[in-house]
Design a protein around this motif. Structure first.
Motif, PDB file in Angstrom:
ATOM      1  N   GLU A 109      43.950  11.525  53.538  1.00 25.91           N
ATOM      2  CA  GLU A 109      44.369  11.361  52.147  1.00 25.91           C
ATOM      3  C   GLU A 109      43.600  12.274  51.206  1.00 25.91           C
ATOM      4  O   GLU A 109      44.166  12.820  50.245  1.00 25.91           O
ATOM      5  N   VAL A 110      42.301  12.467  51.464  1.00 28.82           N
ATOM      6  CA  VAL A 110      41.499  13.348  50.608  1.00 28.82           C
ATOM      7  C   VAL A 110      41.950  14.795  50.760  1.00 28.82           C
ATOM      8  O   VAL A 110      42.096  15.528  49.767  1.00 28.82           O
ATOM      9  N   ASP A 111      42.202  15.227  51.999  1.00 24.96           N
ATOM     10  CA  ASP A 111      42.678  16.596  52.224  1.00 24.96           C
ATOM     11  C   ASP A 111      44.000  16.847  51.504  1.00 24.96           C
ATOM     12  O   ASP A 111      44.186  17.880  50.849  1.00 24.96           O
ATOM     13  N   GLU A 112      44.927  15.910  51.630  1.00 23.77           N
ATOM     14  CA  GLU A 112      46.230  16.092  50.990  1.00 23.77           C
ATOM     15  C   GLU A 112      46.103  16.047  49.469  1.00 23.77           C
ATOM     16  O   GLU A 112      46.820  16.761  48.761  1.00 23.77           O
ATOM     17  N   GLY A 113      45.180  15.228  48.972  1.00 27.54           N
ATOM     18  CA  GLY A 113      44.928  15.224  47.534  1.00 27.54           C
ATOM     19  C   GLY A 113      44.363  16.550  47.069  1.00 27.54           C
ATOM     20  O   GLY A 113      44.719  17.060  45.996  1.00 27.54           O
ATOM     21  N   LEU A 114      43.485  17.152  47.880  1.00 34.50           N
ATOM     22  CA  LEU A 114      42.932  18.470  47.557  1.00 34.50           C
ATOM     23  C   LEU A 114      44.023  19.525  47.512  1.00 34.50           C
ATOM     24  O   LEU A 114      44.073  20.351  46.590  1.00 34.50           O
ATOM     25  N   VAL A 115      44.918  19.513  48.501  1.00 35.37           N
ATOM     26  CA  VAL A 115      46.022  20.483  48.519  1.00 35.37           C
ATOM     27  C   VAL A 115      46.871  20.340  47.256  1.00 35.37           C
ATOM     28  O   VAL A 115      47.192  21.337  46.588  1.00 35.37           O
ATOM     29  N   HIS A 116      47.224  19.108  46.908  1.00 30.98           N
ATOM     30  CA  HIS A 116      48.041  18.888  45.711  1.00 30.98           C
ATOM     31  C   HIS A 116      47.285  19.332  44.457  1.00 30.98           C
ATOM     32  O   HIS A 116      47.853  19.957  43.556  1.00 30.98           O
TER      33      HIS A 116
END
Length: 337
Positions: A10-17
């Protein structure tokens, strides 16, 4: 180039967004928005960057500078498609290069500065390659959805997006000139290059670099794209769609396609079809559902051709050269014989 196998949480995907909202957002701000530490964000970014899964690329808005955008389809002999696609990916004027189903077709996006450049590429360079058996070029007339707007599985709330949306310094908008080429080349390679590194590369002071960057962004000419393979975000079935829609319903169909979360590109084109779309689906079954239910529900579509992407050779192409449009065309000869 193959990428390492890394599972995003979830943190990685939040970073990408977050980087899709502002590719140069500070790790401190991203951490505050995501509710994690600055060090955690920096560590996650370096992990994805090192694995070849995430890159921020600075690019100029070609339309604003008078460039023409083309999508080109090439049919090749079976043993020729991969090397020709590689040569096209090495060209500075290409931005997206794909090998499509069957391994004998290439789809690529090209920007040209003038009619002379378009003619040189489309009428002389590509047809001269004997192992290319057919070429069709489609001028992009209008974009309804663009790759830099596609967020995949969007993770941030509207409030989080608002906090990340950049508010630039009160500098005057500027037009890029030849003196900016080094700056833009470095940002094309890595959009998160620090102000200190940009100052060292350009010979400018850091305040000058900051003002110049802010002015280019305020002008709308300089944007930062997030280059991330769709499969990293869980989308394992990519396809290019060539669509022919009823002319009186063309805008309606394009606007509807642009609302689909699967669509990363929707554009009005010239040619025997009048719309191009790029879609990203979870798997082949999801792609089938998309084609039969979402596309199938648009009654104004007359014909549809689907070509799955089997290999991506280039995404988020290098920065555009900023010499005047009258500059001499400098061909890259990798696809010539």
């Amino acid at each position: 180039m193959p990428t390492k196998s890394v599972t995003l949480d979830e943190v990685d995907e939040g970073l990408v967004h977050a980087l899709q909202v502002d590719g140069r957002a500070s790790f401190r701000l991203v951490g505050e928005v995501l509710g994690v530490s600055e060090n955690t964000v920096a560590r996650r970014y370096r992990r994805l960057r090192t694995a070849g899964l995430l890159r921020v690329a600075g690019t100029l808005d070609g339309a604003a500078l008078g460039y023409s955008a083309w999508t080109i389809r090439l049919q090749c002999l079976p043993d020729a498609a991969a090397p020709i696609a590689g040569a096209l990916a090495a060209r500075p004027d290409t931005s997206y290069v794909y090998l499509l189903s069957g391994g004998t077709e290439i789809s690529c996006s090209v920007r040209t500065r003038s009619a002379e450049e378009s003619e040189a590429l489309l009428l002389r360079t590509l047809p001269r390659t004997a192992r290319i058996t057919a070429v069709s070029a489609h001028l992009l007339l209008a974009g309804y959805a663009l790759p830099d707007d596609w967020a995949g599985p969007a993770r941030l709330t509207e409030d989080q997006v608002a906090r990340l949306t950049p508010h630039h310094d009160a500098t005057e908008p500027v037009t890029p000139g030849p003196a900016d080429q080094v700056l833009l080349d470095r940002l094309a390679a890595d959009g998160r290059t620090t102000h200190a590194e940009l100052a060292a590369a350009t010979g400018w002071s850091e305040p000058t670099v900051r003002r110049r960057l802010s002015g280019l962004r305020r002008s709308g000419l300089l944007r930062f794209l997030v280059d991330v393979p769709p499969h990293v975000l869980g989308f394992h079935a990519e396809a290019r769609l060539w669509i022919s829609a009823q002319p009186s319903k063309l805008d309606e169909v394009a606007s509807a396609l642009a609302t689909h979360p699967e669509a990363s590109l929707v554009a009005l084109t010239t040619g025997p079809t009048n719309l191009l779309a790029a879609v990203n689906c979870r798997d082949s079954a999801d792609l089938a559902r998309y084609l039969t239910r979402r596309i199938g529900s648009l009654d104004a579509i007359r014909t549809l051709e689907t070509a799955p992407v089997i290999r991506t050779l280039k995404r988020a192409g290098t920065v555009l050269p900023i010499e005047s449009a009258s500059a001499q065309y400098r061909p890259v000869t990798g696809v010539q014989r």
